[in-house]
Design a protein around this motif. Structure first.
Motif, mmCIF file in Angstrom:
data_model
loop_
_atom_site.group_PDB
_atom_site.id
_atom_site.type_symbol
_atom_site.label_atom_id
_atom_site.label_comp_id
_atom_site.label_asym_id
_atom_site.label_seq_id
_atom_site.Cartn_x
_atom_site.Cartn_y
_atom_site.Cartn_z
ATOM 1 N N GLN A 110 0.799 -1.221 0.000
ATOM 2 C CA GLN A 110 0.000 0.000 0.000
ATOM 3 C C GLN A 110 0.839 1.282 0.000
ATOM 4 O O GLN A 110 0.403 2.301 -0.522
ATOM 5 N N TRP A 111 2.016 1.204 0.612
ATOM 6 C CA TRP A 111 2.836 2.400 0.815
ATOM 7 C C TRP A 111 4.292 2.155 0.467
ATOM 8 O O TRP A 111 4.808 1.072 0.672
ATOM 9 N N SER A 148 1.450 6.748 -0.983
ATOM 10 C CA SER A 148 0.462 5.739 -1.347
ATOM 11 C C SER A 148 0.748 5.213 -2.747
ATOM 12 O O SER A 148 0.897 5.991 -3.691
#
Length: 142
Positions: A6-7, A32
């Motif tokens: 996700q990151w 992100s």
């Protein structure tokens, strides 16, 4: 830990808040993978102790934010999360209640207590239960 699905960690920082003291600030800029938006994360563990240490904690908090802004100037206009053991019972401390909103570099986003923002749920739930019940741990959001 940042979920790598996700990151992405763009940059990270750690530093001593004041020389000759053990308190440090740890910060990271994450992005992100989905939206490309950046988020700045800051972790603190301020000096423990009672009323005689409150002024020092206030100075540590202000200096830590200044160090973060120096390293990440973009944090001024981005979402920011400051979390940690601030060792100050915000519900009991008139000093920190009065000073927290002003303890930020010029034009830095105002920080709010995330628990208090969530309709007050958890805003007064003790996080310290040793000698007495107090709220010392916080998640502050811009």
């Amino acid at each position: 830990m940042v979920d790598p699905d996700q990151w992405t960690v763009v940059d990270r920082y750690h530093g001593v808040i004041f020389p000759k003291h053990t308190q440090i600030v740890v910060a990271a800029c994450v992005e992100s993978i989905v939206s490309g938006k950046r988020l700045y994360l800051v972790s603190l563990h301020l000096k423990s102790g009672y009323a005689d240490m409150e002024d020092r904690r206030c100075r540590e908090f202000a200096k830590a934010l200044k160090l973060v802004v120096t390293r990440f100037p973009q944090a001024v206009d981005s979402p920011l999360v400051v979390a940690g053991d601030l060792n100050s019972d915000f519900m009991q401390s008139q000093l920190i209640q009065a000073v927290l909103p002003t303890l930020r570099p010029p034009s830095f986003p105002k920080l709010k207590n995330a628990a208090a923002e969530a309709n007050g749920i958890g805003a007064t739930t003790p996080t310290y239960n040793y000698w007495h019940e107090s709220v010392f741990d916080y998640i502050l959001i811009s």
